[in-house]
Design a protein around this motif. Structure first.
Motif, PDB file in Angstrom:
ATOM      1  N   MET A 157       0.849  -1.187   0.000  1.00  0.00           N
ATOM      2  CA  MET A 157       0.000   0.000   0.000  1.00  0.00           C
ATOM      3  C   MET A 157       0.884   1.235   0.000  1.00  0.00           C
ATOM      4  O   MET A 157       1.687   1.437   0.919  1.00  0.00           O
ATOM      5  CB  MET A 157      -0.913   0.017   1.222  1.00  0.00           C
ATOM      6  CG  MET A 157      -1.922   1.164   1.208  1.00  0.00           C
ATOM      7  SD  MET A 157      -3.236   0.930  -0.021  1.00  0.00           S
ATOM      8  CE  MET A 157      -4.341  -0.180   0.903  1.00  0.00           C
ATOM      9  N   ALA A 158       0.759   2.052  -1.028  1.00  0.00           N
ATOM     10  CA  ALA A 158       1.512   3.302  -1.121  1.00  0.00           C
ATOM     11  C   ALA A 158       0.569   4.465  -0.852  1.00  0.00           C
ATOM     12  O   ALA A 158      -0.591   4.465  -1.298  1.00  0.00           O
ATOM     13  CB  ALA A 158       2.145   3.436  -2.508  1.00  0.00           C
ATOM     14  N   LEU A 159       1.073   5.463  -0.121  1.00  0.00           N
ATOM     15  CA  LEU A 159       0.256   6.614   0.263  1.00  0.00           C
ATOM     16  C   LEU A 159       0.747   7.834  -0.493  1.00  0.00           C
ATOM     17  O   LEU A 159       1.937   8.158  -0.471  1.00  0.00           O
ATOM     18  CB  LEU A 159       0.346   6.845   1.768  1.00  0.00           C
ATOM     19  CG  LEU A 159       0.004   5.629   2.648  1.00  0.00           C
ATOM     20  CD1 LEU A 159       0.129   5.994   4.125  1.00  0.00           C
ATOM     21  CD2 LEU A 159      -1.395   5.113   2.331  1.00  0.00           C
ATOM     22  N   ALA A 160      -0.185   8.504  -1.170  1.00  0.00           N
ATOM     23  CA  ALA A 160       0.159   9.681  -1.970  1.00  0.00           C
ATOM     24  C   ALA A 160      -0.944  10.718  -1.805  1.00  0.00           C
ATOM     25  O   ALA A 160      -2.049  10.535  -2.335  1.00  0.00           O
ATOM     26  CB  ALA A 160       0.326   9.315  -3.439  1.00  0.00           C
ATOM     27  N   GLY A 161      -0.661  11.770  -1.044  1.00  0.00           N
ATOM     28  CA  GLY A 161      -1.676  12.792  -0.819  1.00  0.00           C
ATOM     29  C   GLY A 161      -2.848  12.229  -0.047  1.00  0.00           C
ATOM     30  O   GLY A 161      -2.709  11.744   1.075  1.00  0.00           O
ATOM     31  N   SER A 162      -4.024  12.253  -0.651  1.00  0.00           N
ATOM     32  CA  SER A 162      -5.222  11.691  -0.018  1.00  0.00           C
ATOM     33  C   SER A 162      -5.551  10.308  -0.556  1.00  0.00           C
ATOM     34  O   SER A 162      -6.606   9.753  -0.258  1.00  0.00           O
ATOM     35  CB  SER A 162      -6.417  12.622  -0.248  1.00  0.00           C
ATOM     36  OG  SER A 162      -6.682  12.762  -1.642  1.00  0.00           O
ATOM     37  N   MET A 164      -4.723   6.128  -1.452  1.00  0.00           N
ATOM     38  CA  MET A 164      -4.090   4.867  -1.069  1.00  0.00           C
ATOM     39  C   MET A 164      -4.015   3.995  -2.311  1.00  0.00           C
ATOM     40  O   MET A 164      -5.042   3.681  -2.913  1.00  0.00           O
ATOM     41  CB  MET A 164      -4.890   4.188   0.040  1.00  0.00           C
ATOM     42  CG  MET A 164      -4.924   4.953   1.348  1.00  0.00           C
ATOM     43  SD  MET A 164      -6.065   4.246   2.584  1.00  0.00           S
ATOM     44  CE  MET A 164      -7.644   4.830   1.945  1.00  0.00           C
ATOM     45  N   LEU A 165      -2.807   3.606  -2.689  1.00  0.00           N
ATOM     46  CA  LEU A 165      -2.580   2.864  -3.923  1.00  0.00           C
ATOM     47  C   LEU A 165      -2.147   1.447  -3.584  1.00  0.00           C
ATOM     48  O   LEU A 165      -1.101   1.242  -2.966  1.00  0.00           O
ATOM     49  CB  LEU A 165      -1.509   3.550  -4.767  1.00  0.00           C
ATOM     50  CG  LEU A 165      -1.658   5.067  -4.943  1.00  0.00           C
ATOM     51  CD1 LEU A 165      -0.450   5.645  -5.668  1.00  0.00           C
ATOM     52  CD2 LEU A 165      -2.946   5.397  -5.688  1.00  0.00           C
ATOM     53  N   LEU A 166      -2.949   0.475  -3.975  1.00  0.00           N
ATOM     54  CA  LEU A 166      -2.666  -0.923  -3.669  1.00  0.00           C
ATOM     55  C   LEU A 166      -1.977  -1.581  -4.857  1.00  0.00           C
ATOM     56  O   LEU A 166      -2.542  -1.678  -5.945  1.00  0.00           O
ATOM     57  CB  LEU A 166      -3.962  -1.668  -3.326  1.00  0.00           C
ATOM     58  CG  LEU A 166      -3.802  -3.130  -2.897  1.00  0.00           C
ATOM     59  CD1 LEU A 166      -3.003  -3.233  -1.596  1.00  0.00           C
ATOM     60  CD2 LEU A 166      -5.171  -3.800  -2.729  1.00  0.00           C
ATOM     61  N   TYR A 167      -0.736  -2.040  -4.633  1.00  0.00           N
ATOM     62  CA  TYR A 167       0.047  -2.671  -5.696  1.00  0.00           C
ATOM     63  C   TYR A 167       0.176  -4.169  -5.433  1.00  0.00           C
ATOM     64  O   TYR A 167       0.421  -4.597  -4.307  1.00  0.00           O
ATOM     65  CB  TYR A 167       1.450  -2.065  -5.769  1.00  0.00           C
ATOM     66  CG  TYR A 167       1.484  -0.670  -6.344  1.00  0.00           C
ATOM     67  CD1 TYR A 167       1.654  -0.474  -7.710  1.00  0.00           C
ATOM     68  CD2 TYR A 167       1.362   0.442  -5.514  1.00  0.00           C
ATOM     69  CE1 TYR A 167       1.697   0.811  -8.252  1.00  0.00           C
ATOM     70  CE2 TYR A 167       1.398   1.727  -6.046  1.00  0.00           C
ATOM     71  CZ  TYR A 167       1.568   1.903  -7.408  1.00  0.00           C
ATOM     72  OH  TYR A 167       1.607   3.176  -7.932  1.00  0.00           O
ATOM     73  N   ASP A 168       0.034  -4.938  -6.489  1.00  0.00           N
ATOM     74  CA  ASP A 168       0.281  -6.383  -6.460  1.00  0.00           C
ATOM     75  C   ASP A 168       1.746  -6.601  -6.830  1.00  0.00           C
ATOM     76  O   ASP A 168       2.183  -6.254  -7.925  1.00  0.00           O
ATOM     77  CB  ASP A 168      -0.640  -7.084  -7.460  1.00  0.00           C
ATOM     78  CG  ASP A 168      -0.532  -8.604  -7.394  1.00  0.00           C
ATOM     79  OD1 ASP A 168       0.451  -9.104  -6.795  1.00  0.00           O
ATOM     80  OD2 ASP A 168      -1.401  -9.293  -7.938  1.00  0.00           O
ATOM     81  N   MET A 169       2.515  -7.190  -5.891  1.00  0.00           N
ATOM     82  CA  MET A 169       3.948  -7.377  -6.095  1.00  0.00           C
ATOM     83  C   MET A 169       4.289  -8.856  -6.324  1.00  0.00           C
ATOM     84  O   MET A 169       5.449  -9.255  -6.206  1.00  0.00           O
ATOM     85  CB  MET A 169       4.716  -6.863  -4.881  1.00  0.00           C
ATOM     86  CG  MET A 169       4.372  -5.442  -4.479  1.00  0.00           C
ATOM     87  SD  MET A 169       4.864  -4.232  -5.723  1.00  0.00           S
ATOM     88  CE  MET A 169       6.641  -4.360  -5.594  1.00  0.00           C
ATOM     89  N   LYS A 175       2.295  -3.851  -9.851  1.00  0.00           N
ATOM     90  CA  LYS A 175       1.132  -3.758 -10.724  1.00  0.00           C
ATOM     91  C   LYS A 175       0.001  -3.143  -9.918  1.00  0.00           C
ATOM     92  O   LYS A 175      -0.417  -3.715  -8.909  1.00  0.00           O
ATOM     93  CB  LYS A 175       0.734  -5.142 -11.244  1.00  0.00           C
ATOM     94  CG  LYS A 175      -0.521  -5.124 -12.120  1.00  0.00           C
ATOM     95  CD  LYS A 175      -0.898  -6.531 -12.540  1.00  0.00           C
ATOM     96  CE  LYS A 175      -2.184  -6.521 -13.371  1.00  0.00           C
ATOM     97  NZ  LYS A 175      -2.600  -7.901 -13.751  1.00  0.00           N
ATOM     98  N   LEU A 176      -0.472  -1.981 -10.341  1.00  0.00           N
ATOM     99  CA  LEU A 176      -1.519  -1.292  -9.587  1.00  0.00           C
ATOM    100  C   LEU A 176      -2.786  -2.133  -9.594  1.00  0.00           C
ATOM    101  O   LEU A 176      -3.377  -2.380 -10.644  1.00  0.00           O
ATOM    102  CB  LEU A 176      -1.779   0.090 -10.181  1.00  0.00           C
ATOM    103  CG  LEU A 176      -2.770   0.963  -9.408  1.00  0.00           C
ATOM    104  CD1 LEU A 176      -2.247   1.272  -8.004  1.00  0.00           C
ATOM    105  CD2 LEU A 176      -3.043   2.264 -10.154  1.00  0.00           C
ATOM    106  N   SER A 177      -3.184  -2.578  -8.406  1.00  0.00           N
ATOM    107  CA  SER A 177      -4.361  -3.433  -8.269  1.00  0.00           C
ATOM    108  C   SER A 177      -5.621  -2.634  -8.011  1.00  0.00           C
ATOM    109  O   SER A 177      -6.690  -2.956  -8.524  1.00  0.00           O
ATOM    110  CB  SER A 177      -4.138  -4.434  -7.130  1.00  0.00           C
ATOM    111  OG  SER A 177      -5.284  -5.202  -6.879  1.00  0.00           O
ATOM    112  N   ASP A 178      -5.499  -1.584  -7.212  1.00  0.00           N
ATOM    113  CA  ASP A 178      -6.668  -0.765  -6.879  1.00  0.00           C
ATOM    114  C   ASP A 178      -6.189   0.545  -6.281  1.00  0.00           C
ATOM    115  O   ASP A 178      -5.034   0.673  -5.855  1.00  0.00           O
ATOM    116  CB  ASP A 178      -7.572  -1.495  -5.884  1.00  0.00           C
ATOM    117  CG  ASP A 178      -9.050  -1.207  -6.115  1.00  0.00           C
ATOM    118  OD1 ASP A 178      -9.346  -0.119  -6.668  1.00  0.00           O
ATOM    119  OD2 ASP A 178      -9.887  -2.044  -5.756  1.00  0.00           O
TER     120      ASP A 178
END
Length: 396
Positions: A157-162, A164-169, A175-178
């Motif tokens: 989970m990466a946090l950017a501003g407001s 939350m970016l969920l990446y499949d590793m 790979k951006l999952s959601d």
């Protein structure tokens, strides 16, 4: 103080504010520490602690792409980590998040090039492998990243501003999952300052600290699971979940307080610690094995170890001693451990003052429940142990 309880201090050459424990390997205590300098080439220090001999073995890796603001270690791969950084490029401030790989052998020992060893640091130096960089142009600057603490699940989970970016590793590359975005408040976006995965509920919740609040987010329903409105009077700096007791959360912030919450009833905190820190509290952590042990570190240069057993998964129960036991109790009163075991109460176990600058991070070892580390901005990295009296009071 016993020699085996004396702190171990490692000084970095540059300012620093982030550490993480190597969580995928639970055999030996290892930490990663990174520096934060705009003028000099930054470093990542891989530190192994030998508790039997009370010494550390350290390897330095060059981190040339910028000053490191956040580190996170993969829960499943001991050699994989992420570093969130910023740097000046062509007169412009840029942000990024690198997925890196440590050159480790089968025993998790660093593979180094002896030709690059620098005597001045008394450390070996190795080279990091840059596996990938998270592309955040569409979403904004990534400030921190957090590996999912569930065995066999390689999500980040990466946090950017407001957002939350969920990446499949799973395949080794992101790979951006959601993606999820916190609702605006009074028409303004809510900038996330820190976050933490909930280890319960199958790791389907993520808590984000934003301004004075903490929002629990359900990644399945893409909706708010809970919200702690006004968790602190000022900015919330950190949040952590109790690893052994569902629904319990600890937070800290710029109001100099550490607070404990039950997410089933958020009308009031379960407990408030307000008199121990005299400045901002930057970091707080539950012990991953014994949840009555809680750490905090702040801008007053102090690291504080608390005993919170009454709200832990194993609340303290006083033994009823009969009159026949009084004599044996009295005879045992000189024992170093047993009386303290029965009389331990909620509160401060110890205040650690080896630092001379703001303490930005505290972390428990993933391998040893009695070892913890702290880091101050001047680059002083300190390893301490839970006092023996407390240790045996919990075990016996």
């Amino acid at each position: 103080m016993d020699l085996d309880e004396a702190p171990i201090i490692h000084g970095l050459e540059l300012p620093s504010r982030c550490i993480c424990a190597q969580s995928a390997d639970t055999n030996i205590t290892r930490f990663m520490v990174a520096t934060q300098s705009l003028r000099q080439e930054n470093q990542l220090h891989y530190v192994e602690f030998d508790d039997e001999n009370n010494v550390i073995d350290k390897t330095m890796f060059s981190h040339p792409i910028g000053e490191v603001w956040h580190l996170s270690a993969s829960f499943n791969n001991p050699d994989v980590f992420t570093s969130c950084y910023q740097a000046f490029e062509n007169g412009k401030l840029i942000h990024g998040c690198m997925v890196g790989k440590l050159p480790l052998d089968e025993n998790q020992k660093p593979i180094v090039n002896s030709a690059t060893t620098q005597d001045i640091t008394q450390s070996q130096q190795g080279t990091l492998e840059n596996l990938a960089t998270l592309d955040s142009e569409e979403f904004g600057n990534i400030s921190s990243s957090h590996w999912k603490p569930i065995e066999g699940e390689n999500f980040l989970m990466a946090l950017a501003g407001s957002k939350m970016l969920l990446y499949d590793m799973e395949q080794g590359t992101p790979k951006l999952s959601d993606s999820f975005e916190l609702p605006t408040r009074k028409g303004h976006p809510c900038t996330i300052t820190s976050g933490r995965w909930n280890p319960h509920h199958g790791g389907k919740q993520f808590a984000a600290a934003t301004e004075q609040n903490v929002v629990g987010w359900d990644i399945r329903s893409k909706s708010q699971a809970f919200i702690i409105e006004g968790a602190h009077g000022q900015l919330v700096r950190d949040v952590d979940f109790n690893p052994n007791k569902m629904y319990y959360v600890v937070t800290c912030g710029d109001d100099c307080q550490v607070k404990f919450w039950d997410t089933r009833d958020l009308s009031d905190p379960v407990k408030v610690l307000s008199d121990d820190h005299s400045h901002w509290v930057w970091s707080t952590r539950y012990n991953p094995f014994h949840d009555q042990l809680v750490l905090s570190g702040g801008s007053d240069s102090r690291v504080i170890l608390y005993n919170m057993k009454t709200i832990s998964s194993e609340p303290f129960e006083t033994e009823n001693l009969s009159s026949d036991d009084d004599a044996s109790k009295s005879s045992d009163s000189d024992d170093e451990f047993s009386p303290e075991k029965r009389q331990m109460e909620d509160g401060v176990i110890g205040v650690y003052e080896e630092h001379e600058d703001s303490v930005y991070a505290v972390e428990w070892s993933a391998a040893d429940p009695w070892t913890f580390a702290s880091l101050s901005y001047d680059g002083r990295f300190v390893i301490n142990r839970v006092p023996k009296k407390v240790k045996y009071g919990i075990l016996l």
